[in-house]
Design an enzyme around this catalytic site. Structure first.
Site, PDB file in Angstrom:
ATOM      1  N   MET A   1       0.848  -1.190   0.000  1.00  0.00           N
ATOM      2  CA  MET A   1       0.000   0.000   0.000  1.00  0.00           C
ATOM      3  C   MET A   1       0.883   1.239   0.000  1.00  0.00           C
ATOM      4  O   MET A   1       1.982   1.215  -0.507  1.00  0.00           O
ATOM      5  CB  MET A   1      -0.920  -0.059   1.234  1.00  0.00           C
ATOM      6  CG  MET A   1      -2.118   0.819   1.168  1.00  0.00           C
ATOM      7  SD  MET A   1      -3.168   0.327  -0.197  1.00  0.00           S
ATOM      8  CE  MET A   1      -4.404   1.530  -0.152  1.00  0.00           C
ATOM      9  N   LEU A   2       0.448   2.290   0.597  1.00  0.00           N
ATOM     10  CA  LEU A   2       1.172   3.542   0.621  1.00  0.00           C
ATOM     11  C   LEU A   2       1.873   3.718   1.964  1.00  0.00           C
ATOM     12  O   LEU A   2       1.252   3.622   3.018  1.00  0.00           O
ATOM     13  CB  LEU A   2       0.200   4.707   0.400  1.00  0.00           C
ATOM     14  CG  LEU A   2      -0.632   4.638  -0.889  1.00  0.00           C
ATOM     15  CD1 LEU A   2      -1.751   5.658  -0.861  1.00  0.00           C
ATOM     16  CD2 LEU A   2       0.261   4.862  -2.088  1.00  0.00           C
ATOM     17  N   ALA A   3       3.171   4.002   1.926  1.00  0.00           N
ATOM     18  CA  ALA A   3       3.941   4.160   3.156  1.00  0.00           C
ATOM     19  C   ALA A   3       3.404   5.304   4.008  1.00  0.00           C
ATOM     20  O   ALA A   3       3.330   5.191   5.235  1.00  0.00           O
ATOM     21  CB  ALA A   3       5.415   4.391   2.819  1.00  0.00           C
ATOM     22  N   HIS A   4       3.007   6.399   3.372  1.00  0.00           N
ATOM     23  CA  HIS A   4       2.509   7.539   4.141  1.00  0.00           C
ATOM     24  C   HIS A   4       1.161   7.229   4.802  1.00  0.00           C
ATOM     25  O   HIS A   4       0.872   7.729   5.883  1.00  0.00           O
ATOM     26  CB  HIS A   4       2.448   8.812   3.289  1.00  0.00           C
ATOM     27  CG  HIS A   4       1.709   8.671   2.003  1.00  0.00           C
ATOM     28  ND1 HIS A   4       2.293   8.176   0.863  1.00  0.00           N
ATOM     29  CD2 HIS A   4       0.443   8.981   1.669  1.00  0.00           C
ATOM     30  CE1 HIS A   4       1.417   8.188  -0.121  1.00  0.00           C
ATOM     31  NE2 HIS A   4       0.281   8.666   0.345  1.00  0.00           N
ATOM     32  N   HIS A 127       5.352  32.803  -9.469  1.00  0.00           N
ATOM     33  CA  HIS A 127       5.466  32.751 -10.931  1.00  0.00           C
ATOM     34  C   HIS A 127       6.921  32.966 -11.329  1.00  0.00           C
ATOM     35  O   HIS A 127       7.545  33.908 -10.847  1.00  0.00           O
ATOM     36  CB  HIS A 127       4.593  33.829 -11.556  1.00  0.00           C
ATOM     37  CG  HIS A 127       4.756  33.910 -13.041  1.00  0.00           C
ATOM     38  ND1 HIS A 127       4.167  32.998 -13.897  1.00  0.00           N
ATOM     39  CD2 HIS A 127       5.465  34.763 -13.821  1.00  0.00           C
ATOM     40  CE1 HIS A 127       4.499  33.302 -15.141  1.00  0.00           C
ATOM     41  NE2 HIS A 127       5.279  34.365 -15.116  1.00  0.00           N
TER      42      HIS A 127
END
Length: 148
Positions: A1-4, A127
């Protein structure tokens, strides 16, 4: 899955075990696919909004029209913003670009704290910068695009 995601769940469990409230909002965990270009999203997708019959506005801005992306020869991709048709609240954002995994955090914070797309669009963005594409997509979602 996602580490975070796992890290957030670990912190949640540790806080609960320590008798502190604990907080986790699965709706605001960003998803990132680390390819080139990267693909990132947070919150609702168009498909989930349609499935739940939630009326929404959509704003899209292509990196081809972003001056920093053009200067860096990194014009692949876009930013897509989804907002509530009635309240203008940010519902979800998707980004495709080499920096998508970094850029998605602006949307994650905005979603966590209930920002509208107008709130994001009216926030000054440096910008030239890649994040201007987020501002432009938000402007397009509430029908005030400048550079599309």
């Amino acid at each position: 899955m996602l580490a975070h995601k796992a890290e957030e769940e670990g912190i949640f469990v540790a806080e609960r075990l320590a008798g502190k409230g604990g907080h986790i909002n699965y709706h605001t965990i960003p998803w990132v696919i680390y390819t080139h270009p990267e693909i990132a999203w947070v919150g609702h997708t168009e498909e989930s909004l349609k499935a739940e019959n939630i009326p929404y506005n959509k704003g899209i801005f292509y990196f081809m029209a972003n001056s920093r992306a053009r200067a860096n020869h990194d014009t692949d991709g876009l930013v897509k913003v989804l907002s509530d048709k009635n309240t203008d609240a940010l519902l979800g954002m998707s980004i495709v670009n080499s920096l998508a995994g970094e850029m998605i955090m602006e949307a994650t914070i905005a979603l966590e704290y209930g920002a509208s797309v107008e709130d994001i669009a009216r926030t000054c963005h440096a910008h030239p910068g890649f994040s201007e594409a987020i501002k432009e997509a938000c402007m397009a979602a509430y029908d005030k695009p400048i550079h599309s």
